[in-house]
Design a protein around this motif. Structure first.
Motif, PDB file in Angstrom:
ATOM      1  N   ARG A 122       0.820  -1.207   0.000  1.00  0.00           N
ATOM      2  CA  ARG A 122       0.000   0.000   0.000  1.00  0.00           C
ATOM      3  C   ARG A 122       0.856   1.261   0.000  1.00  0.00           C
ATOM      4  O   ARG A 122       0.497   2.263  -0.610  1.00  0.00           O
ATOM      5  N   LYS A 123       1.971   1.215   0.720  1.00  0.00           N
ATOM      6  CA  LYS A 123       2.813   2.399   0.858  1.00  0.00           C
ATOM      7  C   LYS A 123       3.806   2.546  -0.277  1.00  0.00           C
ATOM      8  O   LYS A 123       4.441   3.584  -0.406  1.00  0.00           O
ATOM      9  N   ARG A 124       3.960   1.560  -1.111  1.00  0.00           N
ATOM     10  CA  ARG A 124       4.981   1.591  -2.149  1.00  0.00           C
ATOM     11  C   ARG A 124       4.647   2.639  -3.200  1.00  0.00           C
ATOM     12  O   ARG A 124       3.563   2.623  -3.792  1.00  0.00           O
ATOM     13  N   VAL A 125       5.536   3.550  -3.437  1.00  0.00           N
ATOM     14  CA  VAL A 125       5.313   4.597  -4.422  1.00  0.00           C
ATOM     15  C   VAL A 125       6.408   4.598  -5.482  1.00  0.00           C
ATOM     16  O   VAL A 125       6.471   5.505  -6.311  1.00  0.00           O
ATOM     17  N   THR A 126       7.264   3.590  -5.462  1.00  0.00           N
ATOM     18  CA  THR A 126       8.342   3.520  -6.434  1.00  0.00           C
ATOM     19  C   THR A 126       7.957   2.632  -7.611  1.00  0.00           C
ATOM     20  O   THR A 126       6.996   1.866  -7.545  1.00  0.00           O
ATOM     21  N   SER A 127       8.715   2.750  -8.684  1.00  0.00           N
ATOM     22  CA  SER A 127       8.422   2.005  -9.905  1.00  0.00           C
ATOM     23  C   SER A 127       9.420   0.870 -10.108  1.00  0.00           C
ATOM     24  O   SER A 127      10.180   0.528  -9.212  1.00  0.00           O
ATOM     25  N   ASP A 128       9.441   0.338 -11.318  1.00  0.00           N
ATOM     26  CA  ASP A 128      10.383  -0.730 -11.676  1.00  0.00           C
ATOM     27  C   ASP A 128      11.656  -0.135 -12.275  1.00  0.00           C
ATOM     28  O   ASP A 128      12.300  -0.748 -13.129  1.00  0.00           O
ATOM     29  N   CYS A 129      12.033   1.052 -11.811  1.00  0.00           N
ATOM     30  CA  CYS A 129      13.158   1.763 -12.428  1.00  0.00           C
ATOM     31  C   CYS A 129      14.461   0.988 -12.338  1.00  0.00           C
ATOM     32  O   CYS A 129      15.322   1.108 -13.209  1.00  0.00           O
ATOM     33  N   GLY A 130      14.635   0.204 -11.273  1.00  0.00           N
ATOM     34  CA  GLY A 130      15.871  -0.560 -11.146  1.00  0.00           C
ATOM     35  C   GLY A 130      16.086  -1.482 -12.330  1.00  0.00           C
ATOM     36  O   GLY A 130      17.205  -1.598 -12.866  1.00  0.00           O
ATOM     37  N   GLU A 131      15.003  -2.124 -12.778  1.00  0.00           N
ATOM     38  CA  GLU A 131      15.091  -3.023 -13.926  1.00  0.00           C
ATOM     39  C   GLU A 131      15.186  -2.246 -15.230  1.00  0.00           C
ATOM     40  O   GLU A 131      16.000  -2.567 -16.105  1.00  0.00           O
ATOM     41  N   ARG A 132      14.377  -1.197 -15.376  1.00  0.00           N
ATOM     42  CA  ARG A 132      14.363  -0.438 -16.622  1.00  0.00           C
ATOM     43  C   ARG A 132      15.678   0.278 -16.881  1.00  0.00           C
ATOM     44  O   ARG A 132      16.175   0.335 -18.013  1.00  0.00           O
ATOM     45  N   LEU A 133      16.248   0.864 -15.825  1.00  0.00           N
ATOM     46  CA  LEU A 133      17.475   1.651 -15.972  1.00  0.00           C
ATOM     47  C   LEU A 133      18.727   0.853 -15.645  1.00  0.00           C
ATOM     48  O   LEU A 133      19.822   1.415 -15.631  1.00  0.00           O
ATOM     49  N   GLN A 134      18.560  -0.466 -15.381  1.00  0.00           N
ATOM     50  CA  GLN A 134      19.695  -1.324 -15.030  1.00  0.00           C
ATOM     51  C   GLN A 134      20.480  -0.731 -13.856  1.00  0.00           C
ATOM     52  O   GLN A 134      21.712  -0.672 -13.868  1.00  0.00           O
ATOM     53  N   MET A 135      19.733  -0.290 -12.850  1.00  0.00           N
ATOM     54  CA  MET A 135      20.340   0.330 -11.677  1.00  0.00           C
ATOM     55  C   MET A 135      20.405  -0.701 -10.563  1.00  0.00           C
ATOM     56  O   MET A 135      19.389  -1.256 -10.154  1.00  0.00           O
ATOM     57  N   ARG A 136      21.625  -0.946 -10.062  1.00  0.00           N
ATOM     58  CA  ARG A 136      21.817  -1.914  -8.980  1.00  0.00           C
ATOM     59  C   ARG A 136      22.411  -1.275  -7.729  1.00  0.00           C
ATOM     60  O   ARG A 136      22.315  -1.839  -6.647  1.00  0.00           O
ATOM     61  N   GLU A 137      23.001  -0.086  -7.887  1.00  0.00           N
ATOM     62  CA  GLU A 137      23.678   0.555  -6.764  1.00  0.00           C
ATOM     63  C   GLU A 137      22.680   1.192  -5.810  1.00  0.00           C
ATOM     64  O   GLU A 137      21.618   1.657  -6.216  1.00  0.00           O
ATOM     65  N   GLN A 138      23.048   1.200  -4.535  1.00  0.00           N
ATOM     66  CA  GLN A 138      22.238   1.841  -3.504  1.00  0.00           C
ATOM     67  C   GLN A 138      22.983   3.076  -3.008  1.00  0.00           C
ATOM     68  O   GLN A 138      24.143   2.983  -2.589  1.00  0.00           O
ATOM     69  N   ARG A 139      22.328   4.240  -3.082  1.00  0.00           N
ATOM     70  CA  ARG A 139      22.943   5.491  -2.634  1.00  0.00           C
ATOM     71  C   ARG A 139      21.856   6.557  -2.475  1.00  0.00           C
ATOM     72  O   ARG A 139      20.745   6.394  -2.981  1.00  0.00           O
ATOM     73  N   ASN A 140      22.178   7.629  -1.764  1.00  0.00           N
ATOM     74  CA  ASN A 140      21.275   8.771  -1.686  1.00  0.00           C
ATOM     75  C   ASN A 140      21.057   9.311  -3.095  1.00  0.00           C
ATOM     76  O   ASN A 140      21.976   9.303  -3.929  1.00  0.00           O
ATOM     77  N   ALA A 141      19.840   9.804  -3.383  1.00  0.00           N
ATOM     78  CA  ALA A 141      19.549  10.214  -4.755  1.00  0.00           C
ATOM     79  C   ALA A 141      18.427  11.248  -4.784  1.00  0.00           C
ATOM     80  O   ALA A 141      17.683  11.417  -3.820  1.00  0.00           O
ATOM     81  N   ALA A 142      18.331  11.938  -5.933  1.00  0.00           N
ATOM     82  CA  ALA A 142      17.336  12.992  -6.112  1.00  0.00           C
ATOM     83  C   ALA A 142      16.789  12.942  -7.530  1.00  0.00           C
ATOM     84  O   ALA A 142      17.324  12.250  -8.403  1.00  0.00           O
ATOM     85  N   CYS A 143      15.711  13.708  -7.744  1.00  0.00           N
ATOM     86  CA  CYS A 143      15.057  13.774  -9.051  1.00  0.00           C
ATOM     87  C   CYS A 143      15.045  15.204  -9.574  1.00  0.00           C
ATOM     88  O   CYS A 143      14.937  16.164  -8.803  1.00  0.00           O
ATOM     89  N   ILE A 144      15.140  15.336 -10.901  1.00  0.00           N
ATOM     90  CA  ILE A 144      14.751  16.567 -11.579  1.00  0.00           C
ATOM     91  C   ILE A 144      13.408  16.294 -12.226  1.00  0.00           C
ATOM     92  O   ILE A 144      13.286  15.409 -13.080  1.00  0.00           O
ATOM     93  N   VAL A 145      12.400  17.029 -11.775  1.00  0.00           N
ATOM     94  CA  VAL A 145      11.036  16.873 -12.279  1.00  0.00           C
ATOM     95  C   VAL A 145      10.682  18.135 -13.049  1.00  0.00           C
ATOM     96  O   VAL A 145      10.664  19.231 -12.478  1.00  0.00           O
ATOM     97  N   ALA A 146      10.418  18.025 -14.341  1.00  0.00           N
ATOM     98  CA  ALA A 146      10.109  19.180 -15.182  1.00  0.00           C
ATOM     99  C   ALA A 146       8.699  19.068 -15.741  1.00  0.00           C
ATOM    100  O   ALA A 146       8.231  17.977 -16.061  1.00  0.00           O
ATOM    101  N   ARG A 147       8.060  20.224 -15.846  1.00  0.00           N
ATOM    102  CA  ARG A 147       6.705  20.264 -16.412  1.00  0.00           C
ATOM    103  C   ARG A 147       6.447  21.671 -16.957  1.00  0.00           C
ATOM    104  O   ARG A 147       6.677  22.647 -16.261  1.00  0.00           O
ATOM    105  N   GLY A 148       5.984  21.738 -18.189  1.00  0.00           N
ATOM    106  CA  GLY A 148       5.657  23.028 -18.775  1.00  0.00           C
ATOM    107  C   GLY A 148       6.813  23.999 -18.822  1.00  0.00           C
ATOM    108  O   GLY A 148       6.644  25.210 -18.618  1.00  0.00           O
ATOM    109  N   GLY A 149       8.031  23.506 -19.067  1.00  0.00           N
ATOM    110  CA  GLY A 149       9.186  24.371 -19.151  1.00  0.00           C
ATOM    111  C   GLY A 149       9.715  24.849 -17.814  1.00  0.00           C
ATOM    112  O   GLY A 149      10.543  25.765 -17.759  1.00  0.00           O
ATOM    113  N   ARG A 150       9.282  24.240 -16.723  1.00  0.00           N
ATOM    114  CA  ARG A 150       9.746  24.603 -15.384  1.00  0.00           C
ATOM    115  C   ARG A 150      10.165  23.345 -14.623  1.00  0.00           C
ATOM    116  O   ARG A 150       9.656  22.256 -14.886  1.00  0.00           O
ATOM    117  N   ALA A 151      11.081  23.528 -13.666  1.00  0.00           N
ATOM    118  CA  ALA A 151      11.593  22.408 -12.879  1.00  0.00           C
ATOM    119  C   ALA A 151      11.168  22.562 -11.427  1.00  0.00           C
ATOM    120  O   ALA A 151      11.138  23.674 -10.881  1.00  0.00           O
TER     121      ALA A 151
END
Length: 261
Positions: free
Chosen positions: A81-110
């Motif tokens: 119920r609480k899971r809000v993450t996707s299958d990005c590990g498989e899609r992006l072939q990401m295996r490493e664990q580390r602190n991380a952030a996102c750039i979220v853009a919409r309508g020419g703004r971040a």
């Protein structure tokens, strides 16, 4: 005299069926518990004599297994119920664990969040510390939701610990976690140089944001140009999809060199 009234037989009501299932449930659960703890007698619930069922599981052990199983199931349901993450590990072939952030853009703004604590408060990318078992892109997705309420999907790795993320839904995370929800700002490309950024996080934030917004703008321009060219192609019916194949978007007089075997 009057004849005695014969009882009328009705089909089993919903309540009766539920009662029957409820009464049968303990026997079924006991059999499951016996299997879980390694007993070989699946019908242990029906056994009353240890001589006829020598591998019967003691009641205390059975009840403990049932209780633990119930807790495990409930915990798994809560995690889903609480899971809000996707299958990005498989899609992006990401295996490493580390602190991380996102750039979220919409309508020419971040999307930026204001972090008021620490030695150098300021505007920052939504992101944070990893949890056990998370790969980096999952950490970025979860942190965005916890800080802004938005569920996002990592689609591209931009740097060692920053990902480009697309919005999936808003107002998904509603319960504050850790520092709680942060103030948000949608920054345009023109104001990136004038912002007060939080210090010592995520590398060259301004550069990453500028490139991400420029790339989005270029993609939108290409998409618009392609739509126009495809419309012309549809009207004329003699041209191909060469703009997309050759990544050619300028308009000018031109010619072909035609060869044939």
């Amino acid at each position: 005299g009057p004849q005695p009234q014969q009882p009328v037989r009705h089909s089993a009501s919903q309540e009766e069926r539920l009662l029957a299932l409820t009464m049968a449930a303990p026997r079924l659960l006991a059999a499951i518990a016996a299997f879980l703890v390694g007993g070989r007698c699946a019908e242990e619930a029906a056994c009353r004599d240890t001589e006829t069922c020598p591998t019967a599981v003691p009641p205390r052990m059975r009840d403990s297994a049932l209780l633990q199983t119930g807790r495990d199931v409930q915990s798994a349901v809560e995690r889903l119920r609480k899971r809000v993450t996707s299958d990005c590990g498989e899609r992006l072939q990401m295996r490493e664990q580390r602190n991380a952030a996102c750039i979220v853009a919409r309508g020419g703004r971040a999307l930026l969040v204001w972090v008021p604590y620490g030695s150098a408060p300021g505007w920052d990318l939504p992101g944070g510390g990893k949890h056990d078992g998370e790969v980096a892109c999952e950490t970025a997705e979860r942190e965005v939701c916890e800080e802004t309420g938005m569920q996002v999907r990592a689609v591209k790795q931009l740097s060692y610990n920053v990902f480009q993320c697309d919005i999936v839904a808003e107002n998904v995370c509603r319960s504050p976690v850790d520092e709680g929800f942060l103030s948000k700002h949608w920054a345009s490309h023109g104001e990136l140089r004038s912002l007060q950024y939080r210090g010592n996080t995520w590398g060259d934030k301004e550069g990453l944001l500028a490139r991400a917004l420029a790339g989005r703008a270029l993609t939108q321009t290409h998409a618009s140009a392609l739509a126009v060219l495809l419309a012309r192609q549809s009207a004329r019916g003699v041209t191909s999809d060469c703009p997309q194949r050759l990544q050619h978007w300028s308009e000018s007089n031109s010619a072909c060199v035609v060869v044939r075997d």
